[in-house]
Design an enzyme around this catalytic site. Structure first.
Site, PDB file in Angstrom:
ATOM      1  CB  VAL A 105      -0.922   0.030   1.236  1.00  0.00           C
ATOM      2  CG1 VAL A 105      -1.815   1.261   1.206  1.00  0.00           C
ATOM      3  CG2 VAL A 105      -1.764  -1.241   1.305  1.00  0.00           C
ATOM      4  CB  CYS A 106       1.022   4.213   0.391  1.00  0.00           C
ATOM      5  SG  CYS A 106       1.480   5.955   0.369  1.00  0.00           S
TER       6      CYS A 106
END
Length: 328
Positions: A105-106
């Site tokens: 994520v990210c």
């Protein structure tokens, strides 16, 4: 069906929503027998609590050394990914390939890239770090626009809330659309944001013009996608010559008037296909395409899928009856 283990890696400076968003999704999934479909665990290098970038403290379940073997290994992002932590990278390098599914994520994608696990693969990350990821790791095919990217068993997502979209997509893959929709309703989020949806809408992707006439034109385009949005007409609204308007619009927004119009029309058409039952021909007229074929070409160029297939995949079914109102 056996419970799948989801292991979330924690570290100092992790982004709290990168952790809690997917954890809420996986934690809310119910298996066929009514019990939890996933065993969600967290682990840090030494098992010590970590402080997130927002100041929250998260207490892990395990050290990475004694964490259970995961079906899905999830590496979140945050400012803690900026300095390289060799022990963390080494652990991910050793254990990432053993997971059935590897997820970031990210800026968790940065950790995967440092571990060499994104080489030769398509990947994305938070828009602000895509250029740096591409420069630092040229073997990675960085995709700056999508909110998430699947490449084999590796899945990477853009910033923060995109991790929820990706987690919902993974639950839908594992357990079906009905389960994912139930979770989405509980969390009051959209289920159907597709992975190839841009990280920004046209208005966010483009800078806001500094001069008021150009800002007004931007707003006019958004509110009137079915109008004549040629440069000459838009320039007249801004009280500028077409040549001056085109130069000024691109200088102040970062994209040409034509590209901005294209993005607005695709977004408007997407919403109508998702949220209404209007026919493709009617939608094409409402969005300024004139013909279904023109809209089809625009969708293939922007989204890689024709309008009819897009509707089949992402059209919202009529909401089920609930004892309490649910906002989607």
């Amino acid at each position: 069906m056996a419970q799948r283990t989801v292991l979330v890696v924690l570290f100092e400076g992790v982004q709290s929503l990168d952790v809690t968003g997917p954890v809420e999704v996986f934690g809310g999934a119910t298996g066929p027998g009514g019990g939890p479909a996933y065993r969600v665990c967290t682990a840090s290098l030494d098992g010590a609590p970590v402080r997130t970038s927002s100041g929250l403290t998260l207490v892990p379940d395990h050290t990475l050394a004694d964490a259970p073997a995961p079906h899905t290994l999830l590496v979140p992002g945050g400012i803690g990914t900026r300095p390289e932590v060799p022990r963390l990278v080494d652990w991910v390098r050793a254990h990432g390939p053993r997971a059935r599914r590897l997820v970031s994520v990210c800026t968790g994608a940065v950790v995967l890239a440092r571990a060499g696990l994104l080489d030769g693969r398509r990947a994305t990350t938070h828009w602000a770090y895509c250029d740096k990821l591409a420069r630092d790791h040229p073997a990675v095919d960085v995709q700056p626009d999508p909110i998430y990217v699947r490449d084999g068993h590796v899945a990477t997502s853009a910033g923060v809330t995109a991790g929820i979209d990706l987690a919902l997509a993974l639950v839908e893959e594992d357990l079906g659309r009905a389960t994912a929709l139930t979770i989405a309703r509980h969390l009051v989020v959209f289920l159907r944001r597709p992975g190839n949806q841009a990280q920004f809408s046209a208005q966010l992707a483009a800078q806001t013009a500094s001069r008021e006439p150009l800002r007004e034109v931007q707003q006019w385009i958004t509110e009137h996608p079915d109008d004549d949005l040629g440069v000459e007409k838009l320039a007249a609204r801004a009280r500028l010559s077409p040549r001056h308007f085109a130069r000024a619009f691109q200088a102040e927004t970062g994209m040409t008037p034509g590209k901005y119009v294209d993005r607005v029309r695709v977004e408007h058409a997407r919403r109508l296909l998702e949220d209404t039952s209007r026919g493709v021909e009617e939608v094409s007229r409402a969005c300024g395409y004139g013909t279904p074929e023109a809209m089809r070409r625009a969708f293939l160029k922007a989204l890689g899928t024709p309008p009819a297939e897009y509707r089949r995949r992402f059209h919202a079914p009529p909401p089920a009856s609930h004892s309490h109102p649910v906002t989607l």
